[in-house]
Design an enzyme around this catalytic site. Structure first.
Site, mmCIF file in Angstrom:
data_model
loop_
_atom_site.group_PDB
_atom_site.id
_atom_site.type_symbol
_atom_site.label_atom_id
_atom_site.label_comp_id
_atom_site.label_asym_id
_atom_site.label_seq_id
_atom_site.Cartn_x
_atom_site.Cartn_y
_atom_site.Cartn_z
ATOM 1 N N ARG A 40 3.121 -2.439 2.606
ATOM 2 C CA ARG A 40 1.719 -2.624 2.970
ATOM 3 C C ARG A 40 1.682 -3.040 4.426
ATOM 4 N NH1 ARG A 40 -2.919 -5.823 -0.198
ATOM 5 N NH2 ARG A 40 -2.731 -3.884 -1.358
ATOM 6 N N ARG A 69 -1.694 -9.707 -5.566
ATOM 7 C CA ARG A 69 -1.813 -8.827 -6.714
ATOM 8 C C ARG A 69 -0.917 -7.596 -6.640
ATOM 9 N NH1 ARG A 69 -5.685 -8.997 -10.474
ATOM 10 N NH2 ARG A 69 -6.775 -10.958 -10.231
ATOM 11 N N THR A 70 -1.059 -6.848 -5.559
ATOM 12 C CA THR A 70 -0.316 -5.595 -5.467
ATOM 13 C C THR A 70 1.184 -5.864 -5.443
ATOM 14 O OG1 THR A 70 -2.169 -4.617 -4.287
ATOM 15 C CG2 THR A 70 -0.088 -3.457 -4.144
ATOM 16 N N LYS A 125 6.766 -10.024 15.929
ATOM 17 C CA LYS A 125 7.101 -10.616 17.213
ATOM 18 C C LYS A 125 8.379 -10.044 17.801
ATOM 19 C CE LYS A 125 4.391 -14.712 16.724
ATOM 20 N NZ LYS A 125 4.316 -15.675 15.632
ATOM 21 N N HIS A 148 -4.614 3.745 -0.428
ATOM 22 C CA HIS A 148 -3.990 2.845 -1.396
ATOM 23 C C HIS A 148 -3.756 3.682 -2.655
ATOM 24 C CE1 HIS A 148 -2.688 -0.669 -3.300
ATOM 25 N NE2 HIS A 148 -3.769 -1.422 -3.284
#
Ligand SMILES: [Zn+2]
Lengths: 313, 160
Positions: free
Chosen positions: A109, A59-60, A88, A137
């Site tokens: 994010r 969504r975001t 990694k 957020h």
């Protein structure tokens, strides 16, 4: 007039004033109209925006991508698949430096709290926090406040209830902080005891003189509310599953509850996606505001991107 | 004051750290790196009555002066302490310690998913002091609040 946004990092809603938010709402209104009229925009033509989702999101990410494209910006980036790790090889800091070299703005994010602030220290270009761990957020909170302003025509003097996981949920946390910027009448914080808001949020509410009331019972307070903001309670937060089974029903918003207890003009919000915390029979009632809230995501994020890049219009 | 003199003899030159919270004298010594094997004459007075704190500890060290760096750390475990410099049996300077408004690198954030805890990232933990009676610091990255007990634990170890 909107000079205070240009070049700024968007890390936490607490970094913004009500004047800043007024400038944002004003521009979001304008973009909403353009979207509704299907007017193509070239506001950010020639700009490249990075969407760096170190934690999976649909969504975001799509909402930011749509916002960028509607303004004519190019988009690069990645989304980590669930369960995989981008960490990694390269360090996070090095990845941010690379994106900073390629683009004019980074939306990110990350599952670590503070990842956005750290990125902002490294990057020369503005960083927009699309969610860092359980903490912030901010663009979701902008959207939430904008939704209330549009549907209630004011942000002050309201009784606002926040329901669900107030401890680990970043949307709930950011929304609580956002309402604290306004003279909310009373903030009702409704959650099981183990998911109450964290001390760091409590301190801020106390500092700002917000009148808040913590309770475990939605039923007890629902009739007072003008706005009910619902978030998901995740099973994983309960060490004992039987505890979860015990409480989950009492945090469910149903048509029956609303029709028997709520004010007729209560609006029910949710940052989505929902699981079963709002029953589907609420969807076609007058209380439902979560689909509008989701729809406002794009114009509000368009406003954020263009203000930060100093190219509104 | 009389009581203190009854308990411990005066020192000729060195440092008296007064108004240490009761039970933290050993933590203060640990921060100064004093184990007892250095040969300094050290006097500890623990749990004596004090108007201000209820009970307090006092540390006296002959021949040792506390520098800025150490004073800063002591302020974190003994925020109300005073540092007295002694020459020829008299106090020649007295300094009230004040925990700093900001800390860089001194503490570790207790939140395991704070960006400062992520391995191999070039990020130094930083904290702001939280206003209020109790000494607390807040991580600038993840907002986690570090309690006074946790500060003592991190700086002086579990056993204190
Ligand atoms: Zn932290």
């Amino acid at each position: 007039m909107h000079g205070s946004w240009k070049g700024r990092d968007v890390i936490s809603i607490l970094d913004f004033s009500r004047d800043d938010l007024d400038a944002l709402y004003y521009l979001a209104d304008k973009y909403l109209e353009k979207i509704q009229n299907a007017t193509p925009l070239r506001t950010l033509e020639g700009f490249v925006i990075s969407l760096a989702f170190f934690e999976p999101s649909t969504r975001t990410r799509m909402s930011f991508e749509t916002a960028a494209k509607r303004l004519g910006a190019g988009v690069i980036g990645f989304t980590a698949a669930a369960g995989t790790s981008l960490e990694k090889g390269e360090s996070y800091a090095d990845t941010i430096r690379m994106l900073d070299g390629y683009s004019d703005l980074i939306v990110l994010r990350h599952k670590y709290e503070g990842a956005a602030r750290f990125a902002a220290e490294i990057a020369k270009h503005p960083v927009v926090n699309g969610g860092d761990g359980k903490q912030h957020h901010p663009t979701q909170a902008f959207i939430d406040l904008y939704t209330i302003r549009r549907l209630k025509e004011r942000l002050e003097g309201l009784n606002i209830g926040v329901l669900g996981d107030l401890r680990y949920g970043r949307a709930a946390n950011s929304f609580i902080l956002g309402t604290a910027l306004y003279r909310t009448n009373t903030l009702y914080l409704i959650s099981p005891p183990q998911l109450r808001m964290r001390d760091e949020t409590r301190i801020i509410l106390e500092d700002l003189g917000v009148r808040f009331y913590e309770t475990e019972s939605l039923e007890d307070v629902v009739s007072d509310l003008d706005v009910l903001y619902v978030t998901r309670i995740q099973k994983e937060r309960f060490p004992d599953l039987s505890e979860y089974e015990k409480v989950k029903g009492s945090y469910r918003v149903t048509r029956r509850l609303l029709e028997t207890r709520a004010k007729p003009d209560l609006i029910v919000m949710h940052p989505l996606p929902r699981v079963d915390e709002i029953s589907y029979d609420v969807d076609d009632t007058r209380y439902q505001a979560y689909f509008k809230q989701a729809y406002y995501g794009v114009p509000v994020r368009m406003a954020v991107l263009s203000l930060v890049l100093g190219k509104e219009g | 004051m009389v009581e203190k003199h009854l308990l411990v003899s005066r020192i000729e030159k060195g440092t008296v750290i007064d108004h240490i919270p009761a039970g933290r004298a050993l933590a203060v010594l640990k921060l100064l790196g004093i184990t007892g094997r250095e040969g300094y004459r050290v006097a500890l007075v623990m749990n004596v009555e004090s108007g201000r704190l209820g009970k307090k500890d006092i540390v006296k060290i002959e021949g040792v002066y506390v520098d800025e760096e150490h004073a800063k750390k002591i302020a974190l475990v003994a925020p109300e302490a005073t540092l007295n410099r002694i020459e020829n049996y008299v106090v020649v300077s007295k300094k009230k310690l004040e925990p700093p408004e900001e800390l860089e690198g001194t503490l570790t954030c207790t939140n395991p998913t704070c960006i400062t805890r992520k391995p191999r990232e070039p990020v130094t933990p930083r904290f702001y002091r939280v206003r209020g009676k109790k000494l607390r610091y807040q991580c600038i990255y993840c907002s986690t609040i570090i309690s006074e007990e946790e500060i003592v634990r991190q700086l002086a170890g579990e056993h204190v």
